[in-house]
Design a protein around this motif. Sequence first.
Motif, mmCIF file in Angstrom:
data_model
loop_
_atom_site.group_PDB
_atom_site.id
_atom_site.type_symbol
_atom_site.label_atom_id
_atom_site.label_comp_id
_atom_site.label_asym_id
_atom_site.label_seq_id
_atom_site.Cartn_x
_atom_site.Cartn_y
_atom_site.Cartn_z
ATOM 1 N N ARG A 276 0.993 -1.409 0.126
ATOM 2 C CA ARG A 276 -0.183 0.062 0.071
ATOM 3 C C ARG A 276 0.931 1.127 -0.005
ATOM 4 N NH1 ARG A 276 -3.201 1.723 5.188
ATOM 5 N NH2 ARG A 276 -2.849 -0.586 5.465
ATOM 6 N N SER A 277 1.706 1.301 0.750
ATOM 7 C CA SER A 277 3.011 2.345 0.929
ATOM 8 C C SER A 277 3.369 2.672 -0.544
ATOM 9 C CB SER A 277 3.844 2.230 1.795
ATOM 10 O OG SER A 277 4.890 3.142 2.011
ATOM 11 N N THR A 278 3.766 1.453 -1.183
ATOM 12 C CA THR A 278 4.505 1.766 -2.447
ATOM 13 C C THR A 278 3.442 2.488 -3.346
ATOM 14 O OG1 THR A 278 5.996 -0.200 -2.129
ATOM 15 C CG2 THR A 278 5.401 0.672 -4.634
ATOM 16 N N ALA A 279 2.129 2.084 -3.496
ATOM 17 C CA ALA A 279 0.953 2.350 -4.347
ATOM 18 C C ALA A 279 0.955 4.095 -4.046
ATOM 19 C CB ALA A 279 -0.045 1.707 -4.208
ATOM 20 N N ILE A 280 0.909 4.366 -2.826
ATOM 21 C CA ILE A 280 0.691 5.788 -2.211
ATOM 22 C C ILE A 280 1.655 6.576 -2.768
ATOM 23 C CG2 ILE A 280 0.679 7.021 -0.500
ATOM 24 C CD1 ILE A 280 -0.902 5.251 1.102
ATOM 25 N N LYS A 281 3.031 5.975 -2.635
ATOM 26 C CA LYS A 281 4.299 6.839 -3.109
ATOM 27 C C LYS A 281 4.200 7.123 -4.803
ATOM 28 C CE LYS A 281 7.554 5.690 0.584
ATOM 29 N NZ LYS A 281 8.676 5.233 0.849
ATOM 30 N N GLU A 282 3.895 6.157 -5.447
ATOM 31 C CA GLU A 282 3.549 6.221 -6.876
ATOM 32 C C GLU A 282 2.662 7.299 -7.340
ATOM 33 O OE1 GLU A 282 4.877 1.596 -8.164
ATOM 34 O OE2 GLU A 282 2.940 2.233 -8.169
ATOM 35 N N VAL A 283 1.405 7.284 -6.627
ATOM 36 C CA VAL A 283 0.544 8.254 -6.651
ATOM 37 C C VAL A 283 1.038 9.791 -6.464
ATOM 38 C CG1 VAL A 283 -1.948 9.196 -6.258
ATOM 39 C CG2 VAL A 283 -1.617 6.762 -6.537
#
Length: 713
Positions: free
Chosen positions: A223-230
């Motif tokens: 989830r953290s990776t996806a948030i950083k990508e956004v």
Amino acid sequence: MTNRALKRFLATAATTVMVASAIVPAASAATASFKDVSANYKDAVDFLVSKGANGLNATTFGIANDIKRVDAAVLLANVLGLDTKNVKDSGFTDVPLRAKGAVNALKAAGITSGKSSKLFGSDDKITRGEIAIWVQKGFNLTGESKHPFKDVNSRYEEAVRALFSHSITKGINASNFGVTNQVKRGDYAIFLYKAAQLDNGAFKLSIMHTNDTHAHLEMAAKRSTAIKEVRATKPDALLLDAGDVFSGTLFFNKFEGQADLEVMNYMKYDAMTFGNHEFDLGSSSEGHKALSEFVKNADFPFVSANVDFSKDSLFSTTYKGGTIADIDADVDGKIFDGVIKEVNGEKVGIFGLTTEETVTISSPGAVEFTNYIEEARKMVDAFEEKGINKIIAVTHLGFDDNVEFDNDLELATKVDGIDVIVGGHTHTTLTAPVLIKAGKEPTVIVQANEYSKYLGLLDVSFDENGVVSHYKGELIDLASKADDPAVLQILKPYSDEIEALQKESIGVNAVVDLDGERANVRTKETNLGNLITDGMLATAKTINNETVAAFTNGGGIRASIPAGDITLGDVLTTMPFGNTLGIMNLTGAEIKEALEHSVKMAPEQNGAFLQVSGLKFTYDSRKPVGQKVMTIEISDGNGNYVPINESSSYFVATNTFTAKGGDDFDVFKRVYEDGRVSEPGYVDYDMFVDYLKALPEVRPAVEGRITDVSASN
């Protein structure tokens, strides 16, 4: 005139001005070579050329020429930037190879379904009415302005209204849109150009959202990776949570939310509302101490306008009820009705709501709940009095939960002025946002399933009066993401303790082997099936003492437990899904229909096969489908079994997976959609462990609850 009235009055006019200012003609090199492109078409044609469009030849764009459906599809897919490569084949047999990707993408996006299941109508000329639908769906346009066109029937009404509201078209004359008229290439260019320009000058807001994560921290690093990508492309995107961080895994049982909170603080959440499970520990000896610590240690605010913590002293320093926190206020670790966030110079109002059903399905203690509709209306008025016309409700009501209590659909219908609802509670997978247009202004609803399987992302545009003009949403599948090493490091000490905990005894010994073998729980009564459903029924009775029976699907029982000491690891291996309790109000006829479905494929190993408590039935596996069940007896609540009455009603416990129609239980799905299911939310393995601990000994037996009469003949 009130702020809301002014907002509505100016909406259409403002949009018209916005669009007009966005399409001032400009000279261009691209159109210079096309001799048939006048000044009125220059910007539109330039735009399409930039998206890969070609003219009919080197000197003619074909402004006055009709356009085929297949060519219109290619242009629209290009303008929308759709993925034309990694998409399911549409099944159309008349689409040329050059256009297959575009047509596949349009069908997958729900923009067009073709002329039939096999034919797209590639060489047919496309009409203005069809184009209106494509453009409205493709750009997710909304619009409420009435149009003057007499030739628009119900099929085209919504699309034409949206295009007219945004000044994309004026029609072919004052009284006709020209629904059946063929579209010219020049007109289509202007349609696409104007639609694509609508966001120019609009306020754009991106919202990342989660809900019902239930301590499933095994997905947190992804989830953290996806948030950083956004945030890499949308640094001002908000991050909101719609509740139920508590309860569901050993991470919560051991750390009571603090492990989740450390991760949420790292991810920089902007706000969270309370779910019903946040109140699960209220009846414990320490009351809501865990929740108060969760709030106090948060690096973000909590919002819930219909929850009153004032009578619980644990929240005396953190509860700021009746207030809206302003931009510059100290909000971290505090509870407000709502907060104001500033995004790119614009003020956005965010408030929260929590289901009133919490009183009966959790343990709120002294915490009180008020009516969500009334409180939502107050919040909209309060924000608008402050001049804020972009309003988000973060709710734990359920998308389509029992309307007797509350749900998001009812909220959007009954309360005008809410622009976005970020929801939770029903664990609904809204792969695309749902638009509700019951009031004067549209409301967009989103929800992101459960257990941190997805990160929701909503992009929404507002006109200058705060009315939603465009939206697009998706659920980002976290299974495909890499783990963020920083989050893995944060979680390591917690995970190490959980690994040891899984080997820990629950303090109960099984006197006999507990049969959870796949071939057995999916075909016949087993002692483990009896034990699990007995525990489910016992828990349900503490909530509704009129509950007389319980069902659980055999497919949800994944392993046996050997005789001897039972560990948490044993329990979680047997019941790995974390399913929650639901109590259904069924007629006897519906129970019979469910049992027919249960034995429909007997003696095959079908996961829909029901293990039961409080009920005995016989069936004949040799008989035709729908005619297998022979007799049904149900508990009268006093230890006796009586023949079921098909016209009587009975409360029956099950898991919410089954209650919502899982394993193709259409009868339960209808009951759920009819609002006859209560969702207390107790997790299956917690119920099971508590029940085992309460027994004098664990020695379940096969008792003749389920009998296939063919086996004895």
